[in-house]
Motif scaffolding. Structure first.
Motif, PDB file in Angstrom:
ATOM      1  N   ILE A   1       0.852  -1.172   0.000  1.00 55.10           N
ATOM      2  CA  ILE A   1       0.000   0.000   0.000  1.00 55.10           C
ATOM      3  C   ILE A   1       0.890   1.224   0.000  1.00 55.10           C
ATOM      4  CG2 ILE A   1      -0.243  -0.092   2.523  1.00 55.10           C
ATOM      5  CD1 ILE A   1      -3.010   1.170   2.167  1.00 55.10           C
ATOM      6  N   GLY A   2       0.686   2.075  -0.977  1.00 56.97           N
ATOM      7  CA  GLY A   2       1.548   3.245  -1.082  1.00 56.97           C
ATOM      8  C   GLY A   2       1.376   3.937  -2.417  1.00 56.97           C
ATOM      9  N   GLN A   3       2.447   4.579  -2.868  1.00 56.79           N
ATOM     10  CA  GLN A   3       2.406   5.411  -4.060  1.00 56.79           C
ATOM     11  C   GLN A   3       2.927   4.647  -5.268  1.00 56.79           C
ATOM     12  OE1 GLN A   3       4.451   9.117  -3.613  1.00 56.79           O
ATOM     13  NE2 GLN A   3       3.763   9.951  -5.567  1.00 56.79           N
ATOM     14  N   TRP A   4       2.273   4.883  -6.437  1.00 53.75           N
ATOM     15  CA  TRP A   4       2.664   4.293  -7.703  1.00 53.75           C
ATOM     16  C   TRP A   4       2.898   5.427  -8.708  1.00 53.75           C
ATOM     17  CZ3 TRP A   4       2.477  -1.201  -8.577  1.00 53.75           C
ATOM     18  CH2 TRP A   4       1.977  -1.940  -7.508  1.00 53.75           C
ATOM     19  N   VAL A   5       3.877   5.213  -9.574  1.00 50.87           N
ATOM     20  CA  VAL A   5       4.161   6.156 -10.649  1.00 50.87           C
ATOM     21  C   VAL A   5       4.384   5.346 -11.910  1.00 50.87           C
ATOM     22  CG1 VAL A   5       5.702   7.951 -11.520  1.00 50.87           C
ATOM     23  CG2 VAL A   5       5.134   7.864  -9.089  1.00 50.87           C
ATOM     24  N   HIS A   6       3.498   5.522 -12.887  1.00 55.88           N
ATOM     25  CA  HIS A   6       3.600   4.831 -14.176  1.00 55.88           C
ATOM     26  C   HIS A   6       3.731   3.319 -13.988  1.00 55.88           C
ATOM     27  CE1 HIS A   6       3.706   8.682 -16.059  1.00 55.88           C
ATOM     28  NE2 HIS A   6       4.896   9.014 -15.569  1.00 55.88           N
ATOM     29  N   ASP A   7       2.835   2.793 -13.229  1.00 57.83           N
ATOM     30  CA  ASP A   7       2.708   1.344 -13.025  1.00 57.83           C
ATOM     31  C   ASP A   7       3.827   0.753 -12.186  1.00 57.83           C
ATOM     32  OD1 ASP A   7       0.735  -0.510 -13.445  1.00 57.83           O
ATOM     33  OD2 ASP A   7       1.744  -1.460 -15.127  1.00 57.83           O
ATOM     34  N   ARG A   8       4.614   1.591 -11.471  1.00 61.04           N
ATOM     35  CA  ARG A   8       5.695   1.093 -10.619  1.00 61.04           C
ATOM     36  C   ARG A   8       5.586   1.718  -9.234  1.00 61.04           C
ATOM     37  NH1 ARG A   8      10.013  -1.422 -13.182  1.00 61.04           N
ATOM     38  NH2 ARG A   8       9.890  -1.467 -15.449  1.00 61.04           N
ATOM     39  N   LYS A   9       6.074   0.965  -8.240  1.00 59.35           N
ATOM     40  CA  LYS A   9       6.086   1.480  -6.877  1.00 59.35           C
ATOM     41  C   LYS A   9       7.160   2.551  -6.771  1.00 59.35           C
ATOM     42  CE  LYS A   9       4.975  -3.140  -5.081  1.00 59.35           C
ATOM     43  NZ  LYS A   9       5.418  -3.947  -6.244  1.00 59.35           N
ATOM     44  N   THR A  10       6.771   3.748  -6.457  1.00 58.67           N
ATOM     45  CA  THR A  10       7.697   4.872  -6.333  1.00 58.67           C
ATOM     46  C   THR A  10       7.150   5.817  -5.293  1.00 58.67           C
ATOM     47  OG1 THR A  10       8.351   4.686  -8.661  1.00 58.67           O
ATOM     48  CG2 THR A  10       8.847   6.752  -7.537  1.00 58.67           C
ATOM     49  N   GLY A  11       7.982   6.129  -4.280  1.00 57.53           N
ATOM     50  CA  GLY A  11       7.544   6.973  -3.194  1.00 57.53           C
ATOM     51  C   GLY A  11       7.383   6.174  -1.918  1.00 57.53           C
ATOM     52  N   TYR A  12       6.654   6.736  -0.974  1.00 58.78           N
ATOM     53  CA  TYR A  12       6.480   6.058   0.306  1.00 58.78           C
ATOM     54  C   TYR A  12       5.443   4.964   0.173  1.00 58.78           C
ATOM     55  CZ  TYR A  12       5.506   5.191   5.223  1.00 58.78           C
ATOM     56  OH  TYR A  12       5.338   4.587   6.441  1.00 58.78           O
ATOM     57  N   GLY A  13       5.752   3.822   0.811  1.00 58.00           N
ATOM     58  CA  GLY A  13       4.821   2.714   0.806  1.00 58.00           C
ATOM     59  C   GLY A  13       5.141   1.712   1.881  1.00 58.00           C
TER      60      GLY A  13
ATOM     61  N   GLY B   1       6.960 -12.865   7.174  1.00 60.97           N
ATOM     62  CA  GLY B   1       6.711 -12.238   8.460  1.00 60.97           C
ATOM     63  C   GLY B   1       7.463 -10.938   8.624  1.00 60.97           C
ATOM     64  N   GLU B   2       7.620 -10.164   7.554  1.00 56.49           N
ATOM     65  CA  GLU B   2       8.337  -8.898   7.596  1.00 56.49           C
ATOM     66  C   GLU B   2       7.443  -7.799   7.041  1.00 56.49           C
ATOM     67  OE1 GLU B   2      12.802 -10.786   6.726  1.00 56.49           O
ATOM     68  OE2 GLU B   2      11.871  -9.358   5.338  1.00 56.49           O
ATOM     69  N   LYS B   3       7.633  -6.613   7.588  1.00 57.40           N
ATOM     70  CA  LYS B   3       6.894  -5.452   7.111  1.00 57.40           C
ATOM     71  C   LYS B   3       7.877  -4.324   6.875  1.00 57.40           C
ATOM     72  CE  LYS B   3       2.783  -4.717   8.452  1.00 57.40           C
ATOM     73  NZ  LYS B   3       1.536  -4.397   9.198  1.00 57.40           N
ATOM     74  N   TYR B   4       7.851  -3.811   5.640  1.00 58.39           N
ATOM     75  CA  TYR B   4       8.740  -2.732   5.214  1.00 58.39           C
ATOM     76  C   TYR B   4       7.947  -1.440   5.133  1.00 58.39           C
ATOM     77  CZ  TYR B   4      11.705   0.081   2.102  1.00 58.39           C
ATOM     78  OH  TYR B   4      12.455   1.088   1.553  1.00 58.39           O
ATOM     79  N   MET B   5       8.465  -0.380   5.784  1.00 60.37           N
ATOM     80  CA  MET B   5       7.816   0.928   5.796  1.00 60.37           C
ATOM     81  C   MET B   5       8.846   1.966   5.419  1.00 60.37           C
ATOM     82  SD  MET B   5       5.695   0.441   9.346  1.00 60.37           S
ATOM     83  CE  MET B   5       7.050  -0.461  10.093  1.00 60.37           C
ATOM     84  N   GLY B   6       8.832   2.343   4.134  1.00 57.86           N
ATOM     85  CA  GLY B   6       9.829   3.294   3.686  1.00 57.86           C
ATOM     86  C   GLY B   6       9.614   3.701   2.249  1.00 57.86           C
ATOM     87  N   LEU B   7      10.694   4.140   1.613  1.00 59.64           N
ATOM     88  CA  LEU B   7      10.637   4.696   0.272  1.00 59.64           C
ATOM     89  C   LEU B   7      10.907   3.622  -0.769  1.00 59.64           C
ATOM     90  CD1 LEU B   7      12.564   8.030   0.903  1.00 59.64           C
ATOM     91  CD2 LEU B   7      10.092   7.659   0.860  1.00 59.64           C
ATOM     92  N   TRP B   8      10.334   3.860  -1.983  1.00 64.55           N
ATOM     93  CA  TRP B   8      10.487   2.954  -3.119  1.00 64.55           C
ATOM     94  C   TRP B   8      10.855   3.778  -4.352  1.00 64.55           C
ATOM     95  CZ3 TRP B   8       9.149  -2.437  -2.939  1.00 64.55           C
ATOM     96  CH2 TRP B   8       8.629  -2.864  -1.714  1.00 64.55           C
ATOM     97  N   GLN B   9      11.445   3.061  -5.301  1.00 63.09           N
ATOM     98  CA  GLN B   9      11.725   3.668  -6.603  1.00 63.09           C
ATOM     99  C   GLN B   9      11.810   2.555  -7.643  1.00 63.09           C
ATOM    100  OE1 GLN B   9      15.205   6.137  -6.758  1.00 63.09           O
ATOM    101  NE2 GLN B   9      14.855   6.789  -8.871  1.00 63.09           N
ATOM    102  N   ASP B  10      10.963   2.649  -8.649  1.00 61.62           N
ATOM    103  CA  ASP B  10      10.931   1.667  -9.738  1.00 61.62           C
ATOM    104  C   ASP B  10      10.807   0.246  -9.214  1.00 61.62           C
ATOM    105  OD1 ASP B  10      11.111   3.690 -11.568  1.00 61.62           O
ATOM    106  OD2 ASP B  10      13.302   3.565 -11.732  1.00 61.62           O
ATOM    107  N   ASP B  11       9.832   0.031  -8.359  1.00 60.68           N
ATOM    108  CA  ASP B  11       9.518  -1.290  -7.789  1.00 60.68           C
ATOM    109  C   ASP B  11      10.622  -1.830  -6.888  1.00 60.68           C
ATOM    110  OD1 ASP B  11       6.982  -1.553  -8.766  1.00 60.68           O
ATOM    111  OD2 ASP B  11       7.559  -2.657 -10.563  1.00 60.68           O
ATOM    112  N   GLN B  12      11.549  -0.997  -6.456  1.00 60.44           N
ATOM    113  CA  GLN B  12      12.616  -1.441  -5.556  1.00 60.44           C
ATOM    114  C   GLN B  12      12.651  -0.542  -4.329  1.00 60.44           C
ATOM    115  OE1 GLN B  12      16.342  -1.558  -7.674  1.00 60.44           O
ATOM    116  NE2 GLN B  12      15.867  -3.512  -8.662  1.00 60.44           N
ATOM    117  N   ARG B  13      13.063  -1.154  -3.199  1.00 66.02           N
ATOM    118  CA  ARG B  13      13.193  -0.389  -1.974  1.00 66.02           C
ATOM    119  C   ARG B  13      14.427   0.494  -2.060  1.00 66.02           C
ATOM    120  NH1 ARG B  13      12.312  -5.527   1.969  1.00 66.02           N
ATOM    121  NH2 ARG B  13      13.485  -6.483   0.275  1.00 66.02           N
ATOM    122  N   GLN B  14      14.217   1.770  -1.927  1.00 72.59           N
ATOM    123  CA  GLN B  14      15.283   2.730  -2.147  1.00 72.59           C
ATOM    124  C   GLN B  14      15.063   3.928  -1.234  1.00 72.59           C
ATOM    125  OE1 GLN B  14      17.555   1.968  -4.551  1.00 72.59           O
ATOM    126  NE2 GLN B  14      18.864   3.792  -4.465  1.00 72.59           N
TER     127      GLN B  14
END
Length: 1506
Positions: free
Chosen positions: A958-970, A978-991
């Motif tokens: 759940i978060g932000q998408w840009v042009h069909d890719r995960k980009t931004g906070y999510g 059993g892991e939960k990631y809460m942070g920034l994304w860029q082009d479907d990768q955690r960044q």
């Protein structure tokens, strides 16, 4: 003149009465014409007297009036019945020697001889000289009500009346009454219970028998006895309408009369008295009936009663209408009056027209067979004459010893005595009805039975009716005493237009009208034509349609489609036949009843729609049969010559013959409009409709498929409902810029336009290369130039060229055809007059994205527009809104996925043919995306759920998408790992910066690059062990770092490895100093400086995509950049659209959306007066996701729960969760302030309204947070409070144990232990301060800090109110006394997680009240929560217990109170309390307790007032 006079001929020309004695067919037998001042509307004849009823309700008597001292009155000068003047008589009847009359109000008047009670006069007077009122009461009703009578008949010694409820009432003497009684005479009218529940149409009285015309019961009333046969009948679609079953021949065996017990019959001899007239027949009683029964049984030599019963049961099963049974008082039979027969819908629509489904019932003496049951037995109760069931009897007449029945097909049945030839045939006597011998083609439409003769009124060769006579003749030489067949009365031609005939004892009568302006002649002509038409239709129905549809080879000969069309034609033919038959009967009744003769009551005017519908249906059925190409040869072969149908008869033209009757209707209506101005408009409108219907049928059916006879595709174009309007074989219409060797042929049908292309080659004959069929519902006509027009076909403009002469013709024809196909009247001929917006179905054939797609929905000017459904052959489907030929708006779409053999489903918004807006996409792989789209791609906020919990790839993002890719906070929840990631994304990768929590309690915080956590980071274990150092991929530690232990020790050095597998370290271990365990000295890393939160994404930067979407829905380009009025308009449009597209909304939801459609006043300065209106609006807006604010709040709640529920429920995330709520409130406040600019900033003051009085209790400091926090926090409370509980879990557990331990003490002991003032503790009772305790317990049920603080304040107030009565008036309340008492209330309240409650209030409370009174109370509660209590217990063996309790309380309170009324107050309070308690308890229950308490309080207050 009265209004009735104005509706017909003048009095001098209507109601002319003609009298003559019976007999004499060769010469005029003393024809007498009676002329009165008013026209005669009815005549009734007895044996030697008669009655005349004139227009206006006057009654005249003539003849031998024996009840008036033998007075004899000539017919030329009748005697006026003075006593009936002013009664408005509407009906008269004459019996043997008594008379009767009915008033307009339904009252009954009788006079004459009353020896047998036939006049209804109680007390038995022999003669009733003047008309007297006879009361008819219905005793079944409570209280009894008067019965309104509408018809009357009189016999020799009895009388019958018909009520407005179609019930029969009888009085007098004899079995002809039909009553269940053995006491005669019957002085008062009684209901004939055997006919109760049946719809009686007419009654007739003979000498000593009675007749009744009854409407048949519906078919379901008797067909239910044989359901298998009925269901088998309904299976065949080619069955005709239910026909009457063939009547079995009358059984000559014995037939038991109803109401007579055969076992009580005693032998004896019956002496009959041949009665030639009324005076010679004595009354018939029950004993004589029994003798008649036995004589008939002996004459027929019946040997067994069982045989009689069996034959009677068999005959009863063959009858369609079963006789009723007497009903008990207060209870009626189920069959209601007026029940329709046959087709219920048709009969209900034409309920006022006479019914053709009738039966004839008879009862009384049957010595001459006048009852018609096949014997000469009497009947005490009415019994149906089975041989007349289904013969469509419309009128019955009863003579002295014979009976007549007239059918709708102009046939006459007669039975009974034929001693004088009154039956019209040679048989004598006749015990069953037989047809009277009439000339072929003679149509009888009125009958009357006299003493020994009968009168028949029939249609002549010309329009004027003729009269036939049969029965007793005048005795002359060389002439028989009676006639065998009905003979024509030659003098009837001198009477004029005879409307009714009447036969009596010694005279005959006829009523006639003179032709006025041709109307009477036109009326008689129409009635005669209708009777002839009905007879012809019945013959065709019987000899053509029934044999054709009863053959098993009908489908083989014509084919299934044509056979169905023939069945449909048969149904419409039967409907038309029944309607014309009922109309002919109605016209005959119109002529009979001269009193009610009103031109406005003609069925053609009152039931015009019924006639138009029947003829339209019939025209359509005939045209459909011819349109499919059914030929004469096929029909002739189907019928054959064995059925009496000549092979060379043109059957198609035979079906068109009923339409000629429309001309007769038009003639009458035009004549009616000419004679009477009052109905000109009605007559002309109906006439025009009939003529137009005839014209349309001729145009449509002259040449049905003339243009496709040479076309190879004619079978494809042949449809039953299709008709040719015009065609372009004369090149009147062609395609512009057509090829040289091609010819375009256009054929306009009533439902489609066919475009056929013909290729012309010099060496080859013309060939049809292709054809296209365009439905008219999807065709738009548009004139382009003077000689050309355009057609919108498949959302493209096709230019056509036509000759100047044919331009208007084609435009008019196209527009009329299109208008008619759309359900209009087809009247519009101007270009563009047809509907621009339509709803139609179409299959696209042209190349494009809609090729081969089938569309059903709205159109606008040739393009799909509005709501519709598009389906492709490959399985794709789109159901939703269109705009200008493209998908636009909300829709549901299904797209097949061939690789996975499943379908992708999308529900959401579209724009310009692409997915755009908010929606839900369910992929064939199992993934579900719910969020925003842009040009067909996921863009903006969205939530993607992958897999299920049972799969290895289950996850939620759940978060932000840009042009069909995960980009931004999510937030990415990997459920499998059993892991939960809460942070920034860029082009479907955690960044970028992020936080990761695991199900094992590990907390990671750092920076991600290329989906890996690298560089400096932080790791917190579940046991509060902290590692701060360098990380590499897969959570591995590699580099320098510091490991801080729980006890304060730390390890600094170089670490490698994984936390779960073990760390390898090269470094220095440092032991924490005893004095400062929590402040280690670290050279490289500082634990204090590197606590959780350094690498966390700031709360203000999270979920920006959600708020951007909300701004977009408001019509703003960015946050706060937009027009406020546009935003409110978008809100109103969104809610209105949602209401229109959500038909399943509940009543409360619709009411909520309706209230939100109203735009509030946001431009006015905000004051305390309208502050509540803003709050109410925001509350309603947040209750529905259809409002942008409601959607925003719901989305934030979803994102918050996705973050902090499940694996995210980690106590390290508490601070982030609180900051996220505060940031969300900030963003929400900016949106609300944009919509309501009058709201003040945080901590601002809302000014009072000038007109409102000042409120001392209201807090002037208000802001957006106070409006929005009560709306947001209750939805986020469960995950947030869980984090607070986990933060201080161990401390909360210790606190709860202490609370439970202290609550074991009783109230007085606990109060004393806590050091409550003696005056309070000694005066308080058990369960003291219960109200304060209950109020404080409610803090767990409140959500917002403001609500919790109000509960704390109420606790203090209730505590004060409860303590005041216990103290002295001079006692001063101070902190030393309040503190222990409040501590008692807190302990008794037993609040779990009280520390979490206090922490939540402190973090989210309004800063403006932090240092006020509520803040001081919260500080007091917090001090009580974290008070340290130490208890030591020592027990000795001598059963002595020593308890030492040491309580040290240190309270430091620093309070700053700022009041914005130019007053500044600074208050410093320092409280030190030292308490020492020693308790000694012995076994002798003596207790010694010593308490030493020292409290020192210092308060410094400085107040400065301007």
């Amino acid at each position: 003149r009265s209004p009735v006079d104005e509706q017909g001929p003048s009095p001098a020309d209507r109601g002319l009465l003609h009298l003559w004695p019976p007999g004499g067919a060769t010469e005029q037998p003393g024809l007498e014409r009676v002329l009165l001042s008013r026209p005669v509307v009815q005549v009734a004849l007895g044996e030697y007297h008669g009655l005349l009823l004139t227009l206006g309700g006057l009654v005249y008597s003539f003849g031998e009036l024996s009840w008036r001292q033998g007075l004899s009155v000539p017919a030329a000068s009748p005697l006026l019945e003075i006593s009936l003047t002013g009664r408005t008589v509407v009906r008269v009847a004459a019996g043997g020697f008594h008379c009767g009359a009915l008033s307009e109000q339904g009252g009954l008047y009788m006079w004459g001889e009353n020896g047998a009670g036939q006049c209804g006069a109680a007390g038995g007077p022999v003669l009733v000289a003047e008309p007297c009122l006879v009361s008819v009461l219905d005793g079944e009703a409570v209280p009894p009500v008067a019965v309104r009578l509408v018809d009357l008949a009189c016999g020799r010694e009895h009388s019958l009346a018909l009520s407005a409820q179609n019930e029969v009432w009888a009085w007098g003497s004899g079995c002809q009454l039909g009553l269940v009684t053995s006491t005669f005479p019957v002085w008062r009218p009684k209901k004939v219970e055997h006919l109760a529940g049946r719809h009686v149409i007419q009654v007739a009285c003979g000498g000593y028998h009675s007749l009744a015309l009854v409407r048949s019961l519906p078919p379901h009333s008797y067909d239910t006895q044989n359901p298998s046969e009925q269901s088998g009948r309904g299976k065949s679609p080619l069955r005709l309408a239910p026909e009457r079953e063939e009547l079995d021949s009358v059984d000559d065996a014995h037939y038991c009369p109803l109401g007579v017990e055969l076992t009580e019959v005693t032998p004896g001899k019956v002496h009959r008295q041949a009665a030639s007239h009324f005076s010679t027949a004595p009354p018939l009683g029950v004993e004589e009936v029994q003798l008649c029964v036995q004589e008939a049984l002996q004459a027929r030599k019946s040997s067994s009663l069982t045989d009689i019963n069996q034959k009677e049961a068999a005959a009863a099963s063959r009858r369609r209408s079963l006789p009723g049974s007497p009903s008990s008082p207060g209870r009626r039979r189920p069959a209601g009056r007026g029940t329709s027969c046959g087709s219920r819908a048709a009969d209900e629509a034409a309920d006022e027209l006479p019914s053709l489904r009738t039966e004839v019932w008879s009862w009384g003496r049957g010595t001459e067979g006048q009852l018609g049951h096949g014997d000469q037995l009497a009947r005490l109760q009415p019994l149906c004459i089975k041989s007349l069931s289904g013969e469509e009897v419309i009128k019955v007449a009863a003579g002295c010893h014979h009976s007549l029945a007239l059918t709708a097909q102009c046939q006459v049945y007669s039975w009974g005595s034929n001693m004088c030839g009154q039956l019209g045939h040679v048989s004598s006597p006749v015990t069953v009805p037989q047809l009277t011998k009439l000339s072929e083609g003679l149509r009888v439409w009125d009958v009357s039975a006299g003493l020994s003769h009968s009168l028949l009124l029939a249609d002549g060769d010309c329009v004027q009716p003729i009269i036939f006579y049969c029965g007793q003749q005048r005795q002359q030489e060389a002439e028989p005493a009676y006639t065998v067949r009905p003979t024509l009365l030659p003098f009837c031609m001198e009477m004029g237009y005879v409307s009714s005939v009447c036969g009596g004892g010694q005279s005959c009568a006829a009523l006639a009208d003179q032709n006025v302006m041709g109307f009477v002649a036109a009326l008689h002509e129409l009635a005669s034509s209708e009777r002839q038409q009905f007879c012809w239709l019945s013959a065709v129905r019987r000899s053509v349609l029934q044999p054709a549809l009863s053959r098993d080879s009908v489908c083989a000969s014509l084919g299934q489609p044509c056979a169905r069309l023939l069945s449909s034609l048969s149904e419409s033919f039967v409907r038309l036949c029944v309607l014309i038959g009922r109309h002919s009967v109605s016209l005959s009744s119109f002529l009979w009843d001269a009193r009610r003769r009103d031109v406005t009551s003609l069925p053609l005017l009152t039931h015009a729609d019924l006639f138009l519908d029947a003829y339209r249906q019939y025209c359509s059925s005939v045209g459909n049969l011819q349109a499919v190409g059914v030929q004469q040869a096929s029909l002739s072969q189907l019928l054959g010559d064995s059925d009496g149908v000549v092979a060379d008869v043109d059957l198609v033209q035979l079906f068109y013959r009923p339409l000629q009757q429309l001309h007769q209707y038009s003639r009458l209506l035009l004549k009616l409009a000419t004679c009477y101005d009052v109905s000109v408009s009605v007559c002309l409108s109906v006439c025009l409709c009939l003529l137009k219907l005839k014209q349309q049928n001729e145009v449509f059916c002259v040449c049905v498929c003339v243009c496709v006879c040479v076309c190879a595709c004619q079978e494809v174009l042949r449809l039953p409902e299709r008709r040719v309007v015009c065609e372009s074989s004369d090149r009147s219409l062609t395609l512009q810029n057509a090829g040289r060797f091609s010819n375009h042929w256009f054929i306009l049908f009533n439902d489609a336009l066919v475009h056929t292309q013909i290729r012309i080659s010099p060496s080859v004959s013309p060939q049809f290369s292709s054809h296209h069929v365009y439905p008219l519902s999807c065709l738009w006509v548009k004139p382009v130039t003077e000689n050309s027009s355009g057609l919108w076909v498949e959302m493209c403009l096709m230019s056509l060229f036509s000759l100047s002469v044919c331009q208007n013709k084609w435009l008019r024809s196209l527009n009329q055809a299109v208008d008619q196909s759309l359900g209009g009247a087809g009247q519009g001929s101007s270009p563009g007059a047809t509907a621009v917006t339509r709803t139609a179905s179409y299959t696209f054939t042209a190349e494009g994205r809609f090729k081969d797609a089938q569309y059903t929905g709205g159109w606008l000017a040739g393009r799909v527009h509005g709501r519709g459904t598009m389906k492709w052959p490959d399985g794709r489907s789109y159901s939703g809104n269109f705009k200008n030929g493209l998908e636009d708006g909300y829709a549901e779409c299904v797209m097949p996925n061939k690789l996975l053999s499943k379908s992708d489903c999308y529900q959401g918004q579209w724009r310009d043919g692409k997915i755009h807006g908010f929606g839900t996409f369910r992929y064939a792989s199992g993934e579900v995306y719910e969020g925003c789209f842009h040009d067909g791609q996921r863009h903006g906020y969205g939530m993607l759920s992958s897999g299920r919990l049972t799969r290895t790839s289950s996850s939620v993002f759940i978060g932000q998408w840009v042009h069909d890719r995960k980009t931004g906070y999510g937030v990415y929840d990997d459920i499998t790992r059993g892991e939960k990631y809460m942070g920034l994304w860029q082009d479907d990768q955690r960044q970028g910066n992020a936080v990761v929590v695991t199900q094992f309690g590990l907390y990671y915080e750092g920076t991600f690059r290329d989906n890996r956590m690298t560089g400096p980071g932080l790791l917190l274990a579940d046991d509060d062990t902290v590692f701060h150092g360098e990380f590499c991929e897969d959570w591995s530690v590699s580099g320098k770092g510091v490991l801080s232990l729980v006890n304060g020790d730390w390890l600094e050095g170089v670490f490698t490895g994984e936390w779960a597998a073990g760390l390898k370290v090269v470094g220095i271990f440092t032991k924490a100093a005893p004095c400062e365990p929590e402040t280690p000295k670290i050279k490289t890393f500082s634990v204090k400086a590197t606590g959780p939160g350094r690498y966390v994404v700031p709360a203000a930067q999270r979920w920006l995509c959600v708020f951007d979407e909300c701004w977009t829905r408001l019509g703003c380009d960015a946050a706060g950049r937009g027009d406020r009025s546009t935003a409110w308009d978008n809100i109103a449009v969104t809610i209105t659209t949602a209401r229109r597209h959500s038909p399943n909304l509940s009543r409360s939801q619709s009411k909520l959306l309706e209230s939100l459609e109203l735009i509030p006043q946001q431009q006015q300065p905000l004051s305390t007066a309208n502050y509540e209106s803003v709050r109410r609006y925001l509350t309603k807006a947040c209750e529905t996701p259809l409002h942008p604010l409601g959607w925003l709040l719901e989305t934030l709640v979803t994102a918050y729960r996705m973050t902090y529920v499940g694996v995210g429920s980690n106590r390290r995330l508490l601070r982030q969760a609180v900051q996220e709520i505060q940031a969300a409130l900030t963003h929400l406040c900016s949106i609300v302030r944009f919509l309501f600019p009058g709201l003040p900033e945080e901590g601002g003051v809302i000014p009072d309204h000038p007109a409102s009085p000042p409120a001392d209790t209201c807090d002037p400091e208000q802001g957006c947070s106070s409006l929005l926090l009560p709306l947001l926090l209750p939805r986020l409370y469960p995950p947030l409070f869980t984090l607070y509980c986990l933060q201080e879990e161990q401390k909360e557990a210790d606190y709860w144990q202490r609370v439970l331990r202290l609550n074991r003490q009783p109230d007085q002991s606990l109060l004393s232990f806590l050091g409550v003032h003696e005056s309070i503790g000694s005066s308080s009772r058990d369960a003291c301060f219960a109200s304060a305790v209950e109020t404080l317990q409610q803090i767990s049920t409140a959500f917002t800090p403001a609500d919790k603080l109000l509960l704390i304040q109420r606790t203090f107030e209730e505590l004060t109110q409860e303590v005041k009565p216990l103290l002295d008036s001079h006692f001063l309340w101070c902190m030393d006394d309040l503190f222990p008492l409040f501590l008692y209330v807190v302990l008794r309240a037993r609040i779990r997680n009280l520390g979490a409650e206090v922490s939540l209030i402190e973090d989210l409370m309004d800063p403006n009240i932090q240092h006020g009174e509520l803040g001081l109370m919260l500080t007091t509660l917090k001090v009580h929560t974290y008070t340290h209590t130490h208890t030591h217990t020592h027990t000795q063996t001598q059963t002595q217990t020593h308890t030492h309790a040491h309580t040290h309380k240190h309270t430091h309170t620093h309070t700053h109170t700022h009041t914005h009324k130019h007053r500044h107050t600074h208050k410093h309070t320092h409280t030190h309390t030292h308490k020492h308690t020693h308790t000694h308890t012995n076994t002798d229950t003596r207790t010694h307790r010593h308490t030493h308490t020292h409290t020192h309080t210092q308060t410094h207050t400085h107040t400065h007032t301007c």
